[in-house]
Design an enzyme around this catalytic site. Structure first.
Site, PDB file in Angstrom:
ATOM      1  N   HIS A   1       5.240   5.700  -1.108  1.00  0.00           N
ATOM      2  CA  HIS A   1       4.746   5.241   0.196  1.00  0.00           C
ATOM      3  C   HIS A   1       5.813   5.335   1.285  1.00  0.00           C
ATOM      4  O   HIS A   1       6.948   4.957   1.093  1.00  0.00           O
ATOM      5  CB  HIS A   1       4.164   3.842   0.129  1.00  0.00           C
ATOM      6  CG  HIS A   1       5.019   2.787  -0.467  1.00  0.00           C
ATOM      7  ND1 HIS A   1       4.680   1.470  -0.411  1.00  0.00           N
ATOM      8  CD2 HIS A   1       6.177   2.838  -1.160  1.00  0.00           C
ATOM      9  CE1 HIS A   1       5.596   0.764  -1.031  1.00  0.00           C
ATOM     10  NE2 HIS A   1       6.508   1.556  -1.492  1.00  0.00           N
ATOM     11  N   GLY A   2       5.390   5.863   2.400  1.00  0.00           N
ATOM     12  CA  GLY A   2       6.258   5.904   3.558  1.00  0.00           C
ATOM     13  C   GLY A   2       7.267   7.033   3.562  1.00  0.00           C
ATOM     14  O   GLY A   2       8.064   7.151   4.489  1.00  0.00           O
TER      15      GLY A   2
END
Lengths: 348, 348, 348
Positions: free
Chosen positions: C239-240
């Site tokens: 994520h990210g």
């Protein structure tokens, strides 16, 4: 109701010998720590030998000449093989329910053998051939012109890209993807141009492939999984790789493109090999290792990069004693300095 | 329209304290570098402390006693926990739409609780039990006799092999395969005979399992994922493994067969453990490490093979200075030779 | 019937030069070891140069100024790029069959461009937008409000979680999961509380993603795969993460949360990077390596933890000679002891 057998019957089933009561009733199989007084347990890993004394099992399946005492034994030369046979006896596979689900989507010019099963929401592409008693699980996608051999089973949600060929008696687990494009790009300037991947995947007879493993199609020609090979979950076999027959490859291993792997090699978990290598017959690759060079037949390698096992052990031992070596060198320097001072005084 | 709250309301929601304007309107949450003047940002990783000076956020969620200045603060003892709570406030989950899709395939003797949702092209096998408010996503395959607990959600395209049991409030992501056969073969001569895998997978309450992860069924008995454990993507849990409650396992980690993992262990990405081991409570395994031996409770290990963290650091430091050590040894030899020559001359 | 071309025609197609018979008929392409007398082969990897002497190919595609003799040549500056072009010539893609399968499930308010194809048992969620000539394979699940760009193809059984955005001309292989929740938990006491993952995944134009790879949605904001990047099978992007344009990432690599990867980086198989790092443009990460620190632009690193390649080679060389070093130190000690004894005698 579970079936029940006499211990002597089980011994005859696996060609073993009873040491104890041939008439003991056995209604199931369980590990040493879990077995109850009507269950057979087993000693297939010597690590668990001490548990035999405490088991509540009716009897224990053990290697011939085990020397175990205090419990009835079923001794056999190959206990793990016998265990496989006895588990199949107590747990026969669910009965087949052949038939093509009305909720499957079967394309044109598909050839379907007798007693084939196709589950709901499965797709069978145009021109595919499904051999006798093949099972296509729910939600599978069998691409155009694929061939699935007799008695091969695809568990739910397997994808075969067009042109994939699978032999007989194979077992392909859920989430497996066979025949996706190989990772091939020709970089020119700043752009990675796709190299069309126009080969295919061929899986020979009696292969098992674990859940969510991927085998890419060859750029040209074939990616091949040899007869009787067993491949675990989440393994990556890249384009153009040839895996020799009888190979065992544990979970999360990976082989890069065009590498040729010999017969009956063994790959432990999370191991890997670079591309364009030759791996000899019977080679063993330890867990987490990375093979970056060709390996001769019978090699046993370990490490990143992988080196011969004996050499790795020596390097590892030296590394372990490295702090001591540093200390030793410091001491030698002090002693040397003392001598130098002594001699200087003498000279002076 | 996004909801808006006063900073003071948010503080009361998470049991924190405002340092600054309690009435500031907040309509969303964003990272320090992205936040605008009506958004709350957060400092949950000290690495980003310098970004607080430059942020355009209305206020910053920070640890109590942060010492930050020049911006309104919402201070709280556990800011990451408060962030979780505030994100849920601003982003409530999409409303449930219970109901069984007409395009799903539900077998016989299936027990379905109230407000259950089954998506299109999902298959629910005979004898399965779906608890209250369970969600079975599109394209899932729930095998015969599986049990899915209350409020558990299977995202699209999950496969549960027959007999799999999942507890309450679990979240299973797309592509997960639970209950595929363990990798067990009895090799005799040139042939790897399949050992039937007749156990099952049990997932306890409040477990999350990431996309494309696989958990194999036990050969006998159960593969167990303990209560409250969180498992990331592309992880492999082999047959018969027991994962203690509260374990965190990051992406691409793997645990080989029959290993017993204690409570609240932590596994960094791409780590692994061999089979038949005992991993103690609270053990921490660093990224890429390979555990090949039992670990005591509280162990913190790293490396291939994994060793205690302090020892690894010493070995690593020695290894780093190895070229210097070699040079030092060369120098000592020269000095020694000089002394030897000197003494020889004296003697001579 | 396979198409046939004259060697000279092929040369003009790729801007190359024939050394030999321009009129030779060519009806296909095959590797050196497999090619027959009407096929063009190729030398794109110098490792296989010796095979040119033995090939039965009609001609060989080779780098300009190859110096090869004894066979007709098609020489070109970038032979691998030319191979890509010629493969596309001989193996044109299967004709599109646009249309929405009656067995697909298309939600409400879906925008569908011209000539879009949606396969059987695919699900397209409410509010999704499918660009012109997009292909949604059988069994795909496209979540609510996703956008799939023009001419992008999802192979069978891809899952896009709600809100995922994919650019134009992308190719997403089977089993890929884009947008599953990131692995984010706030631990308080004994409980891991879920941090809602409310961001999304954005894939820019001309990206290819391999089978069973997973890209998680950001906790907040976006996980980004930059334009023209090519990602292999079973890769994990957490994520990210931001992946710069033109990146190549081989199979089973993984990048942990929030790491920012520059432009045109290269990741070999089974490599990984920790979270919250900055990886500079053009960095190269060797196979199996673990990046635990920021990398400057142009770095070439290897090892666990990854260090600069030259340094790794020196450490590795020292390690290889470590057993000899230990022996050397033992010898020095003996010689030192002899001197000490000698001096003691003198003194005495």
């Amino acid at each position: 109701v579970a079936k029940s057998y006499r211990l002597g019957q089980l011994a005859r089933h696996v060609g073993g010998a009873v040491r104890g009561d041939e008439n003991k009733p056995i209604s199931g199989i369980a590990p040493l720590g879990d077995a109850g007084p009507r269950e057979l347990s087993f000693l297939t890993n010597p690590k668990y030998r001490d548990l035999v004394r405490e088991t509540k099992a009716a009897a224990v399946l053990a290697p011939s000449g085990s020397g175990l005492e205090g419990i009835d034994l079923l001794e056999v030369a190959e206990p793990y093989l016998a265990l496989a046979s006895l588990l199949a006896l107590f747990h026969p596979p669910a009965p087949r329910r052949p038939g093509i689900s009305e909720r499957a989507h079967v394309g044109e010019s598909v050839t379907i053998g007798t007693e084939v099963s196709v589950g709901p929401f499965a797709v069978v592409g145009d021109g595919a051939v499904l051999g006798k008693r093949a099972v296509i699980g729910a939600g599978c996608v069998v691409g155009e012109d694929c061939r699935v051999g007799e008695e091969t089973e695809l568990k739910p949600r397997v994808v075969l890209y067009p042109g994939t060929v699978i032999g007989r008696r194979c077992l392909i687990h859920s989430g497996v993807v066979l025949g996706a494009d190989g990772f091939g790009f020709a970089t020119s300037g700043d752009v990675h141009h796709k190299v069309p991947q126009v080969g295919r995947v061929v899986v020979e007879d009696d292969v098992e492939i674990g859940a969510n493993t991927t085998v890419d199609r060859a750029a040209l020609g074939e990616t091949l999984i040899g007869e009787g090979s067993k491949i675990d979950n989440l393994v990556m076999i890249a384009h153009g790789v040839k895996i020799g027959p009888g190979t065992l490859m544990a979970a999360q291993a990976g082989v890069a493109g065009s590498t040729r792997v010999g017969r009956r090699t063994t790959w432990a978990g999370q191991s890997g090999a670079a591309g364009h290598l030759e791996i000899g017959d019977g080679a063993i690759i330890a867990a987490k290792s990375a093979v970056l060079k060709d390996l001769p037949a019978g090699a046993f390698v370990i490490g990143i990069p992988a080196v011969e096992h004996g050499r790795w052990k020596r390097m590892r031992a030296s590394l372990n004693r490295l702090p001591e070596l540093r200390q030793e060198v410091r001491k030698l320097r002090s002693r040397l300095e003392r001598l130098e001072a002594l001699l200087e005084k003498e000279e002076g």
